[in-house]
Design a protein around this motif. Sequence first.
Motif, PDB file in Angstrom:
ATOM      1  N   ILE A  19      -6.945   6.903  -8.479  1.00 24.51           N
ATOM      2  CA  ILE A  19      -6.970   5.436  -8.606  1.00 24.51           C
ATOM      3  C   ILE A  19      -5.919   4.807  -7.709  1.00 24.51           C
ATOM      4  N   ASP A  20      -4.706   5.334  -7.771  1.00 23.74           N
ATOM      5  CA  ASP A  20      -3.622   4.762  -6.971  1.00 23.74           C
ATOM      6  C   ASP A  20      -3.865   4.973  -5.478  1.00 23.74           C
ATOM      7  N   ILE A  24       2.549   1.835  -3.421  1.00 27.72           N
ATOM      8  CA  ILE A  24       1.647   2.435  -4.409  1.00 27.72           C
ATOM      9  C   ILE A  24       1.394   3.905  -4.088  1.00 27.72           C
ATOM     10  N   HIS A  57      -6.803   5.114  -3.916  1.00 30.35           N
ATOM     11  CA  HIS A  57      -7.812   4.144  -3.487  1.00 30.35           C
ATOM     12  C   HIS A  57      -7.214   2.740  -3.414  1.00 30.35           C
ATOM     13  N   LEU A  58      -6.379   2.406  -4.392  1.00 32.08           N
ATOM     14  CA  LEU A  58      -5.740   1.089  -4.401  1.00 32.08           C
ATOM     15  C   LEU A  58      -4.808   0.939  -3.197  1.00 32.08           C
ATOM     16  N   ALA A  97      -0.281   0.057 -10.791  1.00 31.00           N
ATOM     17  CA  ALA A  97       0.207   0.228  -9.421  1.00 31.00           C
ATOM     18  C   ALA A  97       1.510   1.023  -9.389  1.00 31.00           C
ATOM     19  N   ALA A 125      -1.822  -4.509 -14.556  1.00 31.82           N
ATOM     20  CA  ALA A 125      -2.153  -4.159 -13.176  1.00 31.82           C
ATOM     21  C   ALA A 125      -0.920  -3.622 -12.445  1.00 31.82           C
ATOM     22  N   LEU A 177      -5.162  -1.747   0.131  1.00 30.73           N
ATOM     23  CA  LEU A 177      -4.153  -2.776   0.361  1.00 30.73           C
ATOM     24  C   LEU A 177      -3.280  -2.517   1.587  1.00 30.73           C
ATOM     25  N   GLY A 203       0.817  -1.211   0.000  1.00 33.54           N
ATOM     26  CA  GLY A 203       0.000   0.000   0.000  1.00 33.54           C
ATOM     27  C   GLY A 203       0.846   1.254   0.000  1.00 33.54           C
TER      28      GLY A 203
END
Length: 328
Positions: A237-238, A223, A240-241, A291, A287, A245, A220
Motif C-alpha cells: 500500500i505504501d 512514504i 503504491h502511494l 502514510a 490517512a 505521489l 513520495g
Amino acid sequence: MSQSLAVGDSVVRPAAAHERMTVTLDPRRTLQLALGALWLLDGMLQFQPAMFGRGFPQMLAGSARGNPAVVARPITWSAGIIGHHVVALNALFAAIQLLLGLGIAWRPAVKLALTGSVVWSLAVWWLGEGLGGVLAGTASPVSGAPGAVLLYALLAILLWPADRDPTNRHPAVGTRAARAPAAPFTAARAVGRPVAQASWLVVWLGLAALALLPASRAIGRTIADTTPGEPAWLAGIDAHLASALTRHGLLASVALAVVLVVVAAGTFLPRAAARAIIVLAVALAAALWLAQGLGGILTGSATDPDTGQLLALLALAFWPLAPAPGRT
C-alpha cells in the motif's frame, strides 16, 4: 408497606443505574482512557528487543542533526549516556510510559499521571525527537512532525479532570442540567473555549505550515522510507502511494496544506458543520497514519505509534457536544 417499598425501589434503582451510566459514559473519561492506552502501547513498543541494542541511542543521537547547537548538544550528551547504559535506561523509559498509562486509567492517580505525561513528553520531544525536526528543516506532517510526544502533552492538558464551569464542578445529584455538558466540546472543559480553540489552531495551522516546507514536497520518498520491515500488505500500500505521489510532491503538499487549513477552521463553525470537519480531521489523521506506515509499530523498531492516532484523539476531544438545558 412492602408494596410501597417495592414501588420506591423501582423508582430509586433506575435513577441510580442512570447515574452510574452517566458517569461511565463521560466523554472526557473515555478520551483519558484512550490516551492511557496509547501510553501503554508506547511502553510496550519500548520493550521491543531492538530498543535494547546500540541502534536506539544512535537513533536518538541522529535527531540532533541539523538542529542549533543549543538544542543539539543536550541531545548528543543524553544519547551518549543512554549508549553506555542502554539496557537499564531503556527498561526505565518503558516502565515510565507503562506507569503513565496505568496511572491515567486509575482514577486516584489520573492527575499525577497527566502531569507526568506533560513533563515526560516535553523532555522526550527535545532529547528524543530533536524538537520534531522543526528547527532542523526536516519536519513534515507525513513524517510525524511536530512529534507524537508533543501531542501527548497537549492532550494531557486538554483532558485535565477539572471544569471551569461551576455547573460541572459540583453537580447536584439527580438533576439533568448538572449532568449535561456545559462546555461546547470536551477539550474546553478544563481550559475554557478560547484556550482550547487556540491550541486547535496552533496544531492544524502549524501542520499546514509544515506541509508547505521543502521537506514536505518529497512526500513520495518520505512514504517510501517507511516500507522497510513492514508486512507485505502494508508495504505494498505504501509503495503504491509513494509511487503515485513521487512526481506530484508540490501539488500533494499544497493540497494537504489546504485541507489542514480547512480543519483548523472547524471549531469556529456551527455545530453541524463543525461535526463534519471533525470527521474530516479523523479521516485525515487516519490517512497520515497510513502514510506513516502505521507508525512503524509492525516493524519491530518503532518507539511510538506516531502522530496519526493522537491527531484523531485530539479531533474527538473537539467533537461538538449538545448544550446543557437552558443554555444557548
